[in-house]
Each structure stands twice: as C-alpha cells, then as structure tokens.
Design an enzyme around this catalytic site. Structure first.
Site, PDB file in Angstrom:
ATOM      1  N   TYR A 143       0.732  -1.279  -0.084  1.00  0.00           N
ATOM      2  CA  TYR A 143      -0.028  -0.057   0.091  1.00  0.00           C
ATOM      3  C   TYR A 143       0.878   1.403   0.143  1.00  0.00           C
ATOM      4  CZ  TYR A 143      -3.472   3.273   1.976  1.00  0.00           C
ATOM      5  OH  TYR A 143      -4.342   4.429   2.199  1.00  0.00           O
ATOM      6  N   LYS A 147       1.516   4.059  -2.888  1.00  0.00           N
ATOM      7  CA  LYS A 147       1.100   5.392  -2.545  1.00  0.00           C
ATOM      8  C   LYS A 147       2.276   6.308  -2.867  1.00  0.00           C
ATOM      9  CE  LYS A 147      -3.487   5.404  -1.234  1.00  0.00           C
ATOM     10  NZ  LYS A 147      -4.166   6.162  -2.290  1.00  0.00           N
TER      11      LYS A 147
END
Ligand code: SER
Length: 321
Positions: A143, A147
């Site tokens: 994740y 990002k």
C-alpha cells in the site's frame, strides 16, 4: 453551480461522507457516486449512482462522456492490511486505477483531480516524530509503495501534462457515519462501537503504538479546502502532509474510560503491528497550514465525545457528556 463531480470509490469510509458533503455544495444531481459495489447507505439514494470498476477503461470513458465531470475524486484503493493480503491486486488497483484517472484527465480535459495519499508513504527509516514533508521515505508495505509511486506520478502529470491534481497524505480516519475497511488504523473506529456495546475492546495493536489520526469532519474540511483553493496556492503536487492528533491504544482507551468508566481494553497483537511500527508517530503539516490555511478543529477528547454521542443512538442509548 452546474458542474458535475464524479466520486470513484464512493462507497468507502471517506467516499460515503464526501458524497454527502459534495451534494450539499453542488446539488444532489450534480454529484455522481460510483463504486464497484453497491451500498445501501441513504446518501446514495439522493442522486446518481453508477457501478464502476476503475480498471475497466471503456466503462470509465462512457461515464466521462455521459456526465462530463469538471472534478473527479478518485478514492478507490486497497488499504494497507488488505493490500498485504492481496499484493498483486493492491498494486494493480492502486496504480492502474490512478493511471486511468490521470490519463482521462488529459484526454477529457477534466478540470481538477483529487487523489488521496497516506502516512503509509513513510517507512522504518523516516524520522518518527513530527515527520516532515520531505525526508527519507522507504515504505515497506504494498500500500505504502503504491501511494509513494502514485505521488510521484501525480507530480509528473502536473508538470508534464498540466493536470491539476491535488492530494493529501491522510492519517488514520475516524468517523461514525461509515465503516473503514482493511486499514491498520481501523481499530480506532471499532473501539468506539465496542465501548458502547460490549464495553470491551481487544486491540490488534500494542498499547503504546502511537499513530497519527484525523477526525472525519476535519478530513472532509481539508479535502474540500484543498480542492477549492486557488491553483497557485497548491505548491505541492505530490501530496501534502496533514495532521490532526496522535495517540496510542492505551491513550484512546483511557480517554473513552473517562466517559464510560467500565470500558476495558485488552491486547492481541497481530500482523498489523509491523505495518503500524513502520509508520510515523506524528506528522508535521506546516506546508498545508502555510499554503492553503489548514488547521484541524478536533483533538482526542472532542473527537471521543462527538463519536460516542453520535454512535449511542445506533445502540439504543443516549449519552449526555
Ligand atoms: N488508514 C490507512 C490504513 O490503515 C492508512 O492510510 O491503511
């Protein structure tokens, strides 16, 4: 105002509340909610809803042709814990979804794009306290890596393609209207539900795990403020640090206990501890404050009061605190 706003990933924790706020500003029929899944939340009955898998470019193009939105809020993503469990899907959805939106911004000349980043862009070698905007960033989760890569591409599309993209690095988001899913900070929402029902919370993070958090009304304000600020005030086109409060499980539990004295917390640490340990304790958001006037309104105590008072009726209780 007659412009149309498209929200992708509208049925998630942030999207549900953001659609409600945007509909107050732009009118119900001008805010198009879209998601891969349906939600029975009341807000989606008040205006257009479209089923959209953001990886399906044809369907996405058809929606853009139909509504010609001037702003797109692209919120669809797998969060930290889910992306660790499904790393390939996490990367594909988080990156290809963003590319589809950024490319569409160029092709369809969409006025403004909003895309959320996260404190997950930081990693084990990042300064843990008062983490600055620019520092070592070595995320070690799927994740967080997606990002950070997404942030770099947002800045790239701004510089090379002229896309007006704006972004915030959200801390953990806490609200009473919609449920989070798949995040490492989610305990800080379920703890309030548990306090009002079983009066016991078993926490998947250890007692002293400090994490940055933000109450939903502040998150909505920040999101709308950055989107409504004049373009020249948005000096960072990757993503802005954003801070509200920081606390550990034992601190939020002690605060809840001050309102519900027989509440008890216990600990059963799981794989999410390692994710939390790689993230900062607290965030420095000087740039957001200076560039477009950010200031949060809630601290832990005022958030707890508001959460408990608003959740109590759901469980047939009324609290006056
Ligand atoms: N709240 C998110 C998560 O825990 C962080 O952005 O995954």
């Amino acid at each position: 105002m007659s412009e149309n706003i498209l929200v992708i990933g509208a049925c998630g924790q942030l999207g549900t509340e953001l659609v409600e706020e945007l509909r107050k500003i732009y009118g119900d029929s001008h805010v198009i909610a879209s998601d891969i899944r349906q939600s029975d939340d009341e807000v989606f009955k008040n205006g257009p809803f479209e089923t959209l898998d953001i990886l399906d470019k044809n369907n996405f193009s058809a929606l853009l042709q139909k509504y010609k939105p001037s702003q797109v809020y692209h919120l669809a993503a797998l969060l930290s814990a889910t992306a660790e469990a499904k790393p390939k899907l996490g990367w594909t959805l988080n990156m290809d979804g963003l590319f589809n939106v950024l490319d569409a911004a160029v092709d369809f000349k969409i006025g403004k794009i909003y895309w959320p980043s996260s404190i997950a862009v930081f990693g084990p070698n990042t300064p843990m306290n008062d983490t600055p905007q620019n520092c070592v960033m070595d995320p070690n989760t799927v994740y967080g890596i997606s990002k950070l890569a997404g942030e770099r591409y947002c800045e790239y599309y701004f510089q090379k393609r002229g896309v007006d993209v704006r972004s915030l690095r959200y801390p953990g988001l806490i609200g009473y209207k919609s449920a989070p899913g798949g995040g490492t900070t989610d305990y800080a929402v379920s703890i309030y539900h548990d306090a009002l029902t079983t009066k016991k919370h078993e926490c998947f993070l250890g007692p002293q795990t400090q994490l940055p958090m933000l109450y939903m009304p502040d998150a909505l304000k920040a999101t709308l403020d950055i989107m409504h600020a004049p373009a020249e005030k948005i000096k960072i086109r990757s993503s802005y640090n954003l801070a509200g409060m920081s606390f550990s499980p034992e601190e939020i539990a002690a605060n809840i206990k001050s309102f519900i004295p027989d509440f008890e917390i216990s600990y059963k640490v799981d794989h999410r501890q390692a994710i939390a340990d790689s993230w900062p304790n607290s965030i420095n958001d000087t740039e957001a404050r200076n560039d477009w006037g950010w200031a949060p309104s809630y601290d832990l105590n005022s958030m707890s009061k508001d959460m408990l008072v608003n959740l109590a009726p759901r469980y047939g209780q009324s609290l006056s605190i």
